[in-house]
Design a protein around this motif. Structure first.
Motif: not given
Length: 364
Positions: A139-165
């Protein structure tokens, strides 16, 4: 609110992050359970931090029989849970299979992506399929870096956000700096530190090639690498064959002592999301030289020297210039501390997860 965190086999930052969440989420009204490999529980002791634990073997590579068993185990572990939070795209994909497609009434799936797919050939095809499944079931995908956010969006994730660990606050050293240096055999030589899993992703051949160039310096720096992993035997063979001024220390429990004793920290990875070891080094003002791997440039800002991935000459020359210029090292240390002050901390991470869980439950 009942949250089940799913984690796979990990020996480093992902497990430390999950342990940090377990320790803090109770303060936000969240009751936490963890599902994952028994070995991961043994290493990070989630139960000791207050979580219930369900042993589910989630390996690091696709294995259809084992993955099917994991999906069945996750379905049992998810009984009665309000929200599932999976760490890593494999854990997210298996959790998505256990929960089924996104639909009204299904427990929401929050996924945090910590790593990129670096494999090639058939293995990459298989892992890319799991990536896509993980992206679309969450339902929500968090990427720890901007390239992971872009990758999840590219693959069709409906809601992607940057979330630094966030890295934990580095503990104070327990031993005198000179005593630590003496125990490592550094003496008056410059001491260059890396804390790393000994795996292909970490680009340690680049570090060894740079160390070969540093032999011509007087005195030549001693390079110490804390950590273990599948590449240990091969790397030791290279060190012995070429007579390199490098020591593989194995897994260490005294990283704060090593950070305090070192003159420079070097990271030569091919890819990283938001490496905790870089955060720890910069927290204590240790000058850092790093490759521009994944999310590292956005993490360090101008608080570290950043060079291209795989560029031996750039690593070797940048380290040499810093060793020759104490003033430049001191300035880099100040910039590292200033950059570290801008990062979120572990409490911020826990607060974000609790808020997202409530958001997901409210939207359901």
């Amino acid at each position: 609110m009942r949250l089940t965190i799913v984690v796979g086999m990990t020996a480093g930052g992902v497990g430390a992050h999950v342990r940090s969440l377990v320790e803090r989420l109770g303060d936000h009204g969240v009751t936490v359970g963890v599902a994952g490999p028994a070995e991961t529980q043994e290493r990070f002791d989630f139960v000791g931090a207050g979580a219930r634990f369900a042993p589910i073997e989630i390996g690091s590579a696709p294995n259809p029989p084992a993955d099917l068993a994991a999906v069945r185990g996750l379905r049992r572990a998810f009984t009665g849970t309000d929200v599932v939070h999976a760490h890593g795209f494999r854990a997210a994909a298996l959790s998505g299979l256990a929960l089924g497609r996104r639909r009204p009434g299904r427990a929401p799936l929050l996924a945090t992506w910590h790593n990129a797919v670096l494999a090639g050939g058939v293995k990459r095809v298989l892992l890319s399929g799991l990536e896509r499944l993980a992206a679309r079931r969450a339902d929500v995908t968090l990427g720890v870096s901007s390239d992971l956010v872009a990758r999840a969006r590219e693959l069709g994730a409906p809601d992607v956000r940057l979330a630094p660990v966030a890295a934990p606050v580095v503990a104070a050293p327990t031993r005198d700096r000179d005593a630590v240096r003496a125990s490592l055999g550094a003496g008056e030589r410059p001491l260059v530190l890396a804390v790393s899993r000994l795996a292909e992703q970490k680009g340690l051949d680049t570090l060894l090639a740079a160390a070969a160039r540093w032999r011509a310096r007087t005195p030549s720096p001693l390079v110490v690498v804390a950590g273990d992993g599948p590449e240990q035997a091969r790397l030791q063979q290279v060190i012995d064959r070429d007579g390199l001024p490098v020591r593989l220390l194995g897994r260490r429990a005294d990283v704060p002592d090593l950070l305090a004793a070192a003159d420079l920290y070097v990271l030569t990875s091919v890819w990283e999301g938001r490496p905790l070891v870089i955060q720890e080094a910069m927290q204590v003002g240790l000058p850092v030289v790093t490759t521009a791997a994944g999310g590292v440039p956005e993490l360090v800002g101008d608080g570290a020297e950043v060079v291209p991935v795989g560029d031996v000459a750039a690593i070797a020359d940048t380290v040499s210039r810093l060793l020759d210029d104490p003033g430049r090292r001191a300035d880099l240390a100040k910039r590292a501390l200033a950059q570290a002050a801008t990062w979120p901390d572990e409490d911020d991470n826990a607060r974000l997860v609790a808020e997202l869980c409530r958001e997901l439950l409210g939207s359901r």
